[in-house]
Design an enzyme around this catalytic site. Structure first.
Site, mmCIF file in Angstrom:
data_model
loop_
_atom_site.group_PDB
_atom_site.id
_atom_site.type_symbol
_atom_site.label_atom_id
_atom_site.label_comp_id
_atom_site.label_asym_id
_atom_site.label_seq_id
_atom_site.Cartn_x
_atom_site.Cartn_y
_atom_site.Cartn_z
ATOM 1 N N CYS A 62 -11.693 -3.288 -7.286
ATOM 2 C CA CYS A 62 -12.216 -4.079 -6.173
ATOM 3 C C CYS A 62 -11.260 -5.219 -5.880
ATOM 4 O O CYS A 62 -10.338 -5.495 -6.657
ATOM 5 C CB CYS A 62 -13.612 -4.629 -6.485
ATOM 6 S SG CYS A 62 -13.621 -5.849 -7.820
ATOM 7 N N CYS A 65 -11.205 -7.909 -8.611
ATOM 8 C CA CYS A 65 -10.435 -7.489 -9.780
ATOM 9 C C CYS A 65 -8.937 -7.625 -9.499
ATOM 10 O O CYS A 65 -8.169 -8.113 -10.343
ATOM 11 C CB CYS A 65 -10.747 -6.035 -10.127
ATOM 12 S SG CYS A 65 -12.483 -5.689 -10.426
ATOM 13 N N CYS A 131 -10.268 21.824 5.365
ATOM 14 C CA CYS A 131 -10.895 20.871 6.279
ATOM 15 C C CYS A 131 -11.325 19.649 5.473
ATOM 16 O O CYS A 131 -11.306 19.654 4.241
ATOM 17 C CB CYS A 131 -12.091 21.484 7.001
ATOM 18 S SG CYS A 131 -13.480 21.882 5.916
ATOM 19 N N CYS A 134 -14.196 20.304 3.029
ATOM 20 C CA CYS A 134 -13.744 20.976 1.809
ATOM 21 C C CYS A 134 -13.059 19.980 0.878
ATOM 22 O O CYS A 134 -13.289 19.975 -0.337
ATOM 23 C CB CYS A 134 -12.769 22.102 2.148
ATOM 24 S SG CYS A 134 -13.402 23.324 3.307
ATOM 25 N N ASP A 538 19.661 -2.212 18.021
ATOM 26 C CA ASP A 538 20.770 -2.964 17.448
ATOM 27 C C ASP A 538 22.046 -2.444 18.107
ATOM 28 O O ASP A 538 22.060 -1.335 18.655
ATOM 29 C CB ASP A 538 20.806 -2.746 15.939
ATOM 30 C CG ASP A 538 22.022 -3.379 15.296
ATOM 31 O OD1 ASP A 538 22.322 -4.539 15.619
ATOM 32 O OD2 ASP A 538 22.682 -2.702 14.487
#
Length: 903
Positions: A62, A65, A131, A134, A538
């Site tokens: 988290c 943490c 997918c 899945c 550039d």
């Protein structure tokens, strides 16, 4: 030679660094760090000279943490950068070399978090995972396995990348977990590099599910013959079953459900267990609902159950085949590198696996063969087809000393190549790895579609329940009719077609670009490039070649061009300045004779002097010769072989003379060239002009971008006069010169305030801050350059600017295809769903059109991107301006580069 402030030279040394900006947002700094690792300019020297490593901190999950760990590690002496990633439980650390991994690990543990080491990486090939739904089930199954740390699913490539603790789990346990979710693992690779064997290439039409589908179709056909739904109720032969007359045709329908529904019910079970409201669960409910209606309520829906089972299985096979088409382009990239190599060992040739060749060994490549690994030619000469890696359409001649890339094809000669890269680290391998990684990065549109799908499916399921139960309960309508309508809506509730519409388009676009020498590092960058309204270039190494060359040699007096080059070569031979190198290269190419050189000396800020064959000579700026007393406004041009005496010079009245001071030198300098004069104390022998030549494709590239409605600007640290000359030649809209790196960043930010998207094109080294600031950072000439390959948003592998309009067009088309796929599939689903309660959509049509048909359709539409080529840069429906309006038929001319640049 000291041409310290010569015109036309490279960007100023000050361009090589930029102070850190502590006022930027965390996201911007994170973006900068990505580019800094690529280019090394913006990062402190300690980072570049120190060490970088990652630690696995699985309990850091988290933001709080991560903050604690970051504070603790930052207190360790020698730490220059700390990047915690709570979503993956990893900590990236950069040091100045004065501290080590153990000290950092101790700091992490002092914050209360354990560091886990010795994690292994593995890639699982799961071709049936095609997918997002899945992928979610596979990920959920693997998360339940102890010791699994990182899971990265790639449904578009059918692969799962894992990091796991070998002390807590095994490869067999990981494979078993995936298979427990209902998906077969056809191969594994413990190097984590994405190699997956050839299992993923097995045809879906010869899989176990395919054979079960064929048998289910056979049973359904038998049922149609014996119990045709169009025949009168109860028609057809029957058998007595448990004291009840049952039609044989209905038994055939049930057999079709039993055979073809195994995979459906298994996957539906895992979806239910994982609380995933996906197509497998919805189909399972629909099929079982139809069967239950027939058995429990004596409603004749067996035909619908069998048809639903068979057609859904067919649609899944079609979806798998469609995904295979999308994956084929990546497989083509992977197959470019040969599996075997002919290596010279102990004086004899030996054929070995390509991965077994060590760095430093010599491989032999004959006509028609592919180079097995990156390396340097040590013997032989041949034209090499580099199209597989760089996209160059014309073979490039290679000779000893030249670099060659793995996967390129030797055309007609024989080459011996010294291998310079480890297995899996060559340019082609990096391109393949990064294309795979790019496909795992979700674009903004993909994230939107997935969020939309999370609402769409529950809404349609609720609508299905209302349709199935409402009319029978409220007004006594026929149960069989409205239950069937409800089951049909369950079929349409699956969002697979429009969820998959974005990733298959991204896969097609990224792999198509890679085959044409453009590496795009993710769907986000592909989408962003399609919306770019301004491109900043550039100058040195981008619009120009980045190498000084002699452009003009003007002999004076009775000297020839070779005389001038002979003297200039002798003077510049000991110089280390790039201008001197360019002059020496031109002289050697002309084959001029050597001269005895003595007493070489640099004249600070002006030029050089040396004694050539006993006579003092000079080469340098016009000011050097003015100091020697020459009248540069009255100099004799070379004649056609006649001799011009000193007396004739005195009375020539400027016949056949040049005014170097007012005419010749300013004209050359106005063209962005550096002028060097060559002569003795008494005679001015010649004028040499040197310039960084503009790339031959630069003008057409800028022109094509402007025709597409894109604003173009050049940002350079070079002097104003040279920048104007180059800007005028290439035709950019705006020129901004004498910019330090932070000023380039400010210029890009100003462009961003005026345009929705800005791409910055640079050489990948000194432009890192501006590249990081732009919407899309594009590195030039990245083939063989690890840093540019690893961290640029986009890399032009062939160092070819002409691929930039192609990239813009490809990205624009990809965005158009994504929009077409998403809205067409969504509109089709919505139209079908709205028509169901009126009895206009049979369940078989819902499966074929709403699921299989749309999946195949969006994949086929995405595959059109493979037809976009650098030679055909037009957009799908003609060029459009970024705001969607038609461009003017006669674009406005570029702004006059000689006018002051906008601040």
């Amino acid at each position: 030679m000291t041409h310290d402030d010569a015109d036309g030279g490279p960007d100023r040394p000050g361009d090589r660094s930029i102070p850190p900006d502590d006022d930027r947002t965390a996201d911007e700094n994170a973006h900068d760090r990505t580019h800094d690792r690529a280019h090394g300019d913006d990062a402190p020297a300690a980072v570049r000279d120190g060490d970088e490593f990652s630690l696995s901190v699985p309990d850091m999950d988290c933001a709080s943490c991560a903050a604690k760990v970051e504070r603790s590690v930052s207190d360790v002496d020698g730490i220059t950068e700390v990047d915690p990633y709570p979503t993956t439980g990893t900590l990236s650390v950069a040091t100045d070399g004065s501290t080590d991994r153990d000290a950092v690990a101790a700091a992490v543990e002092s914050a209360g978090y354990a560091v886990e080491d010795d994690l292994e990486s593995v890639t699982l090939s799961v071709p049936e995972m095609d997918c997002a739904s899945c992928a979610g089930k596979v990920s959920g199954a693997l998360e339940a396995v102890d010791g699994v740390r990182d899971i990265d699913t790639h449904p578009t490539t059918g692969k799962v990348l894992l990091r796991f603790d070998p002390g807590a789990t095994t490869l067999a346990a990981l494979t078993s977990a995936v298979e427990s979710a209902g998906y077969e693992v056809v191969s594994t690779s413990m190097d984590g590099g994405g190699a997956g064997g050839d299992g993923g290439e097995r045809s879906v039409w010869r899989s176990r599910r395919a054979y079960a589908t064929y048998l289910a179709a056979l049973f359904t056909g038998v049922g149609l013959v014996l119990a045709n739904p169009l025949a009168p109720a109860g028609a057809g032969p029957t058998v007595d079953l448990l004291g009840r007359a049952v039609r044989i045709g209905d038994l055939a329908y049930l057999a079709a459900v039993a055979v073809g529904g195994v995979a459906v019910f298994r996957n539906g079970y895992y979806s239910l267990r994982g609380r995933s409201l996906d197509i497998d669960l919805l189909m399972s409910v629909a099929i079982l609902g139809a069967v239950a209606a027939g058995i429990g309520f004596d409603e004749p829906l067996y035909f619908e159950a069998a048809t639903l089972t068979t057609l859904f299985s067919v649609s899944e096979l079609l979806e798998g085949a469609a995904m295979d088409r999308a994956r084929d382009s990546l497989r083509e990239l992977m197959e470019l590198s040969p599996t075997e190599a002919t290596v010279v060992r102990n004086g004899t040739e030996e054929v070995v696996p390509a991965d077994a060749v060590e760095v430093g060994e010599t491989v032999v490549v004959r006509p028609g063969e592919r180079v097995p690994r990156d390396g340097t030619v040590t013997d032989g000469a041949s034209a090499v087809n580099q199209a597989p890696v760089t996209g160059e359409s014309v073979p490039v001649d290679k000779a000893p000393g030249d670099e060659v890339f793995a996967g390129t094809i030797v055309e007609g000669g024989y080459l011996e190549v010294e291998v310079t890269t480890e297995a899996g680290e060559d340019t082609l391998s990096q391109v393949v790895d990064m294309v795979e990684a790019a496909q795992g990065e979700r674009s903004e549109r993909e994230q939107f579609v997935e969020r939309f799908a999370s609402y769409y499916t529950p809404v349609v399921v609720a609508f299905a329940l209302v349709v199935a139960l409402g009319p029978p309960l409220a007004v006594g309508a026929a149960w069989d009719t409205y239950v069937l309508y409800g089951l049909t809506l369950l079929v349409l509730a699956c969002p697979c077609a429009f969820v998959i519409s974005t990733p298959v388009t991204v896969v097609s676009g990224i792999t198509s670009a890679a085959r044409n020498g453009v590496l795009i590092k993710g769907g986000t960058h592909l989408e962003a490039m399609g919306d770019v309204e301004a491109v900043a270039f550039d100058k040195t190494g981008t619009l120009t070649k980045g190498e000084l060359t002699v452009t003009d040699v003007i002999p004076l007096g009775d000297n020839s061009e070779d005389d001038v080059l002979r003297c200039a070569r002798g003077l510049e031979l000991r110089s280390e300045h790039p201008i001197g190198d360019a002059i020496v290269d031109r002289a050697e190419a002309a084959g001029v004779d050597d001269r005895a050189v003595d007493d070489f000396e640099s004249v600070t800020g002006k030029g050089v002097t040396a004694t050539l064959d006993g006579t003092p000579h000079y080469a340098g700026k016009p000011g050097l010769f003015s100091d020697l007393g020459f009248d540069l406004s009255h100099v004799h041009a070379a004649t056609d072989g006649g001799v011009v005496t000193r007396t004739s010079r005195a009375i020539c009245e400027r016949n056949n003379c040049l005014d170097l001071l007012s005419d010749t030198v300013p004209e050359l300098q106005a063209e962005g060239k550096t002028v060097v004069l060559v002569g003795t104390e008494e005679d001015l022998e010649g004028v040499i002009a040197v310039a960084d030549e503009v790339r031959p494709e630069a003008h057409r590239t800028v022109e094509r971008l402007r025709e597409a409605g894109v604003h173009t600007v050049m940002l350079t640290g070079d002097n104003e006069r040279t920048a104007r000359a180059v800007g005028r030649e290439v035709g950019v809209d705006d020129v901004r010169a004498e910019l330090l790196p932070d000023e380039k960043v400010a210029a890009v930010e100003e462009l961003l305030s005026a345009h929705d998207g800005v791409a910055m094109v640079g050489d990948g080294v000194n432009d890192a801050p501006a590249l990081a600031t732009a919407t899309v950072g594009i590195a030039m000439g990245a083939a063989g350059t690890d840093t540019a390959l690893e961290t640029a948003d986009v890399a032009l592998l062939a160092d070819d600017l002409s691929t930039l309009p192609y990239l813009r067009t490809l990205a624009e088309r990809a965005n158009a295809v994504i929009r077409q796929n998403v809205w067409t599939s969504l509109a089709a689903k919505a139209a079908l769903a709205a028509a169901v309660p009126f009895g206009l959509v049979p369940i078989w049509f819902a499966v074929l059109a709403g699921d299989a048909g749309m999946t195949v359709g969006v994949t086929a539409n995405a595959s059109r991107l493979a037809r976009v080529s650098p030679e055909d840069p037009g957009s799908i429906d003609g060029p459009e301006t970024p705001d969607g309006s038609e461009p003017p038929t006669d674009p406005e001319p570029a702004a006059d580069p000689t006018s002051p640049a906008d601040a």
